[in-house]
Design a protein around this motif. Structure first.
Motif, PDB file in Angstrom:
ATOM      1  N   TYR A   4       1.010  -1.437  -0.352  1.00 54.91           N
ATOM      2  CA  TYR A   4       0.578  -0.617  -0.110  1.00 54.91           C
ATOM      3  C   TYR A   4       0.624   0.991   0.209  1.00 54.91           C
ATOM      4  O   TYR A   4       2.224   1.132   0.582  1.00 54.91           O
ATOM      5  CB  TYR A   4      -0.690   0.047   1.231  1.00 54.91           C
ATOM      6  CG  TYR A   4      -1.644  -0.673   1.499  1.00 54.91           C
ATOM      7  CD1 TYR A   4      -2.684  -1.016   0.216  1.00 54.91           C
ATOM      8  CD2 TYR A   4      -1.454  -1.991   2.176  1.00 54.91           C
ATOM      9  CE1 TYR A   4      -4.431  -2.457   0.610  1.00 54.91           C
ATOM     10  CE2 TYR A   4      -2.877  -3.317   2.451  1.00 54.91           C
ATOM     11  CZ  TYR A   4      -3.855  -3.253   1.503  1.00 54.91           C
ATOM     12  OH  TYR A   4      -4.798  -4.176   1.023  1.00 54.91           O
ATOM     13  N   GLU A  16       5.668   3.427   0.735  1.00 55.04           N
ATOM     14  CA  GLU A  16       5.032   2.103   0.538  1.00 55.04           C
ATOM     15  C   GLU A  16       4.765   1.440   2.099  1.00 55.04           C
ATOM     16  O   GLU A  16       6.130   1.205   2.242  1.00 55.04           O
ATOM     17  CB  GLU A  16       5.220   1.177  -0.773  1.00 55.04           C
ATOM     18  CG  GLU A  16       5.390   1.793  -1.948  1.00 55.04           C
ATOM     19  CD  GLU A  16       5.613   1.331  -3.351  1.00 55.04           C
ATOM     20  OE1 GLU A  16       6.499   0.420  -3.051  1.00 55.04           O
ATOM     21  OE2 GLU A  16       5.172   1.870  -4.424  1.00 55.04           O
ATOM     22  N   ALA A  25      -5.456   0.803   7.924  1.00 54.19           N
ATOM     23  CA  ALA A  25      -4.585   1.620   7.576  1.00 54.19           C
ATOM     24  C   ALA A  25      -4.361   2.084   8.726  1.00 54.19           C
ATOM     25  O   ALA A  25      -5.129   2.252   9.675  1.00 54.19           O
ATOM     26  CB  ALA A  25      -5.796   2.291   6.784  1.00 54.19           C
ATOM     27  N   ARG A  38      -3.633   6.401   3.520  1.00 53.27           N
ATOM     28  CA  ARG A  38      -3.341   5.607   2.579  1.00 53.27           C
ATOM     29  C   ARG A  38      -4.176   6.081   1.415  1.00 53.27           C
ATOM     30  O   ARG A  38      -5.324   6.647   1.508  1.00 53.27           O
ATOM     31  CB  ARG A  38      -4.134   4.067   2.645  1.00 53.27           C
ATOM     32  CG  ARG A  38      -3.858   3.424   1.839  1.00 53.27           C
ATOM     33  CD  ARG A  38      -5.068   2.174   2.145  1.00 53.27           C
ATOM     34  NE  ARG A  38      -4.363   1.360   2.932  1.00 53.27           N
ATOM     35  CZ  ARG A  38      -4.820   0.221   3.497  1.00 53.27           C
ATOM     36  NH1 ARG A  38      -6.178  -0.042   2.621  1.00 53.27           N
ATOM     37  NH2 ARG A  38      -4.464  -0.847   5.134  1.00 53.27           N
TER      38      ARG A  38
END
Length: 66
Positions: A4, A16, A25, A38
């Motif tokens: 992500y 990342e 998240a 995110r």
């Protein structure tokens, strides 16, 4: 595990993180404690063209068996 992308809301830094799908998240950067968000990114795979349907790999019914 999927990767992500996150953006630091104070500095604009994009980084990342490899996380499990079941993990929540992040809302803060783990090292600096600054708020992060995110990002939505394109999928890593795209199916284009023919050859991805069940009927594409079967012989046609009009073929003669001899």
């Amino acid at each position: 595990m999927p990767t992500y992308q996150y953006k630091n809301l104070n500095t604009g830094e994009v980084f990342e993180v490899t996380q499990r799908i079941t993990e929540a998240a992040w809302t803060v950067h783990p090292e600096s404690g600054e708020p992060v968000k995110r990002l939505i990114s394109k999928p890593g795979i795209a199916f284009k063209g023919s050859g991805f349907y069940v009927t594409d790999s079967r012989p046609s019914s009009s073929s003669s068996e001899g």
